[in-house]
Design an enzyme around this catalytic site. Structure first.
Site, mmCIF file in Angstrom:
data_model
loop_
_atom_site.group_PDB
_atom_site.id
_atom_site.type_symbol
_atom_site.label_atom_id
_atom_site.label_comp_id
_atom_site.label_asym_id
_atom_site.label_seq_id
_atom_site.Cartn_x
_atom_site.Cartn_y
_atom_site.Cartn_z
ATOM 1 N N SER A 28 -9.755 -0.544 6.980
ATOM 2 C CA SER A 28 -9.104 -0.165 5.588
ATOM 3 C C SER A 28 -8.145 -1.799 5.033
ATOM 4 O O SER A 28 -7.862 -1.556 4.126
ATOM 5 C CB SER A 28 -7.966 0.775 5.803
ATOM 6 O OG SER A 28 -8.715 2.191 6.072
ATOM 7 N N SER B 52 -9.255 1.994 2.979
ATOM 8 C CA SER B 52 -8.329 2.518 2.169
ATOM 9 C C SER B 52 -7.221 2.004 1.239
ATOM 10 O O SER B 52 -6.548 2.402 0.689
ATOM 11 C CB SER B 52 -7.702 3.670 2.803
ATOM 12 O OG SER B 52 -6.785 3.123 3.915
ATOM 13 N N LYS C 5 0.808 -1.108 -0.014
ATOM 14 C CA LYS C 5 0.047 0.035 0.175
ATOM 15 C C LYS C 5 0.847 1.211 -0.154
ATOM 16 O O LYS C 5 2.009 1.159 0.658
ATOM 17 C CB LYS C 5 -0.929 -0.014 1.318
ATOM 18 C CG LYS C 5 -1.926 1.115 1.373
ATOM 19 C CD LYS C 5 -2.742 0.887 2.662
ATOM 20 C CE LYS C 5 -3.760 2.020 2.742
ATOM 21 N NZ LYS C 5 -4.233 1.808 4.211
#
Length: 587
Positions: A258, A234, A150
């Site tokens: 997330s 996210s 990420k």
């Protein structure tokens, strides 16, 4: 008609407008650099098919662009990859090239990458192959395993924008630090030492505070299983990439869902460890220094075995020696063995199950998934008890209060670096400008509320030893990962099912259960709403729109129960799959 977005309290978002400045040129140049990093031979020549024409692009859809060897490699799980590389059957370079190719295809379809460093990854893989040739053994337990990250994790030689246009060409928005493309997050250093091959960083929403992934650089990240839907947030880029087999395993972060939402939306296993189990040192973040509810790092993949491999490998590096927030707690094989013995002993196990948190009722496919799990476990002689813990709404309020300790100063500063506009999905939290910051007494009061809530929840869990019939508390709790199987772009959404659990800081694993079937999951004609917001959420369920999407659930354990939860998640996932297969066979 202008769309409206709603918070837990169903507050309409104010309109957020920004003057058009040079942020568009910066964003376009950055997006172009990502595309330009994809080799010409891996670019899709024809126009990308629309979601109306092909909503599901997982599985064999991308095979037409891949060789037989690439398909075999990219559809092997992480455990299988490291085994084949360690046995000398596959070369690390061959594996790296296959995943780089498939990741490139994934990005062109769903916009899931922020950074592409394929050349560096292939060079690293070649070096690993040379090490293997010279020493006759792998460099570590992840030797040759491609791992995606990420875009919060700093990698040397690679930029970190975290979805902010104002961070382009900087180190977390700061100029002239000397750290630009030179700094590396602790977990990245650990992965390299274990033999992992790092090759891309994945998309995130602005601020990281959204159940959808979108920003002004790469646009919107869609769900590969059903491109009418979001990939979640996210860690949405991770979810989409792994769903498309452009990565065998990757790392996301989880503050209020997330990891869990992208894992659930994309049909993956994902784990939110308790804070302090895995190293977070040196990552970019929003609201850095807010310590009431901590963001944690964890992997997503296609199997619990892959997640176990990753946690066991990272912990073998003793990350507590380099991250002051990590607890000195090595991987505990004794807990794994005890849990495996428990689930295979024939003993009756008792699980808690929550079908509604009292605020928002899940859509029909999620209720069907809960019923499937209950039936599957009952068939194995296990029991389910209703889970009625302390108010999840109170927990959500505690977490949401943390979002505005600084009045939004941190995120508005980052937006102000470029003048880019704030997405509406985020605007309901932060407004058009920073607000008054909370004082020390307000923050202390919220800290006390969290501690009291954790104590109350803990004692409720303990009390189930008296009602379970086994003399033990419930083994774990099964509940929705959201009110919907995935968010829809620009529609009202509710994150309470994941956010509430963040207040506990306990271990949570996401388990894929089934997929939406519009003929089996009709609108609930007898639905009775709990509130206007509950009614609004239920109205958003359109069977035809959601058809084919993944349906997943959360499995909650207590603090630092990562070993136990992964065994239980594996057992539940296989038990449900066997039950579904047997049920279909009888029809």
């Amino acid at each position: 008609m202008k769309r409206q977005y709603y918070s837990l309290r169903s507050t309409p978002v104010e309109s957020i407008m920004s003057p058009e400045v040079d942020w568009k040129a910066k964003a376009a140049a950055k997006a172009a650099s990502i595309s330009d990093a994809i080799p010409e031979t891996w670019r899709i020549p024809e126009p990308i098919v629309t979601a109306d024409a092909q909503r599901d692009i997982t599985g064999p859809y991308l095979h037409k662009y891949l060789t037989g060897d690439e398909i075999e490699i990219t559809e092997t799980n992480a455990v299988g990859i490291v085994r084949k590389v360690a046995d000398g059957e596959w070369r690390a370079e061959t594996v790296a090239r296959a995943f780089c190719h498939r990741a490139a295809l994934a990005h062109q379809y769903v916009s899931c990458l922020h950074e592409v460093f394929f050349d560096a990854a292939i060079q690293n893989a070649v070096a690993l192959d040379e090490y293997y040739r010279q020493h006759g053994k792998p460099i570590g337990p992840l030797h040759g395993l491609p791992v995606s990250l990420k875009d919060q994790m700093h990698v040397k030689g690679v930029e970190t924008t975290m979805g902010y246009v104002g961070w382009i060409g900087t180190f977390q928005g700061k100029q002239g630090t000397g750290l630009e493309k030179q700094f590396e997050s602790e977990i990245v250093t650990e992965l390299r030492s274990l033999g992992a091959v790092l090759y891309c960083k994945t998309s995130v929403p602005q601020t990281l505070m959204s159940a959808e992934t979108m920003n002004n650089i790469i646009g919107y990240t869609f769900n590969p299983k059903n491109r009418n839907l979001s990939s979640g947030g996210s860690s949405g880029g991770e979810g989409a990439l792994i769903s498309l087999r452009g990565s065998p395993i990757g790392f996301g972060t989880d503050y209020s869902g997330s990891i869990r939402m992208p894992a659930a939306f994309n049909g993956l296993y994902g784990i939110r460890p308790s804070s302090g189990r895995l190293p977070y040192q040196g990552m970019a973040n929003s609201m850095d220094g807010q310590n009431t509810v901590l963001s944690v790092v964890g992997p997503l993949s296609h199997s619990p075995a892959d997640l176990r491999l990753m946690l066991e490998s990272i912990l073998s590096r003793q990350p507590w020696l380099h991250d002051p927030a990590v607890v000195e707690m090595p991987w505990r094989p004794d807990i794994v063995q005890a849990t495996e013995k428990l689930v295979h002993s024939g003993q009756r196990l008792v699980f808690g199950m929550m079908s509604c948190d009292g605020e928002v009722q899940p859509h029909p496919p999620i209720l069907r998934a809960l019923a499937l799990v209950q039936k599957a476990l009952n068939c194995q002689g296990h029991d389910i008890i209703d889970w009625a813990p302390p108010s999840h709404k109170l927990a959500v309020d505690i977490v949401q209060t943390c979002w505005l300790y600084d009045g939004g100063e941190d995120v508005h500063h980052s937006f102000g670096l470029s003048g880019e506009p704030i997405a509406e999905q985020i605007g309901w939290i932060y407004g058009s400008q920073a607000r008054e910051q909370m004082n020390a007494s307000d923050i202390a009061r919220n800290n006390v509320a969290k501690r009291d809530y954790q104590k109350e929840y803990m004692e409720y869990w303990n009390s189930t030893s008296e009602t379970s019939g086994t003399g033990r508390p419930v083994e774990a709790v099964i509940m929705p990962a959201g009110e919907a199987v995935a968010t829809r772009q620009g529609c009202a959404t509710y994150g309470g099912y994941t956010t509430a659990l963040s207040a506990l800081d306990w271990t949570v694993v996401t388990i894929p259960i089934t997929t939406v079937d519009k003929d089996v999951d009709p609108v609930n004609s007898s639905f009775s709403s709990l509130s206007d917001f509950d009614a609004l959420i239920q109205q958003g369920y359109i069977p035809e729109t959601y058809d084919g999407a993944h349906v997943s659930l959360q499995l909650l354990g207590r603090r630092f129960q990562e070993e136990k939860l992964l065994v239980l998640a594996d057992y539940i996932g296989k038990t449900v799959a066997s039950y579904i297969s047997t049920s279909l066979g009888k029809k």
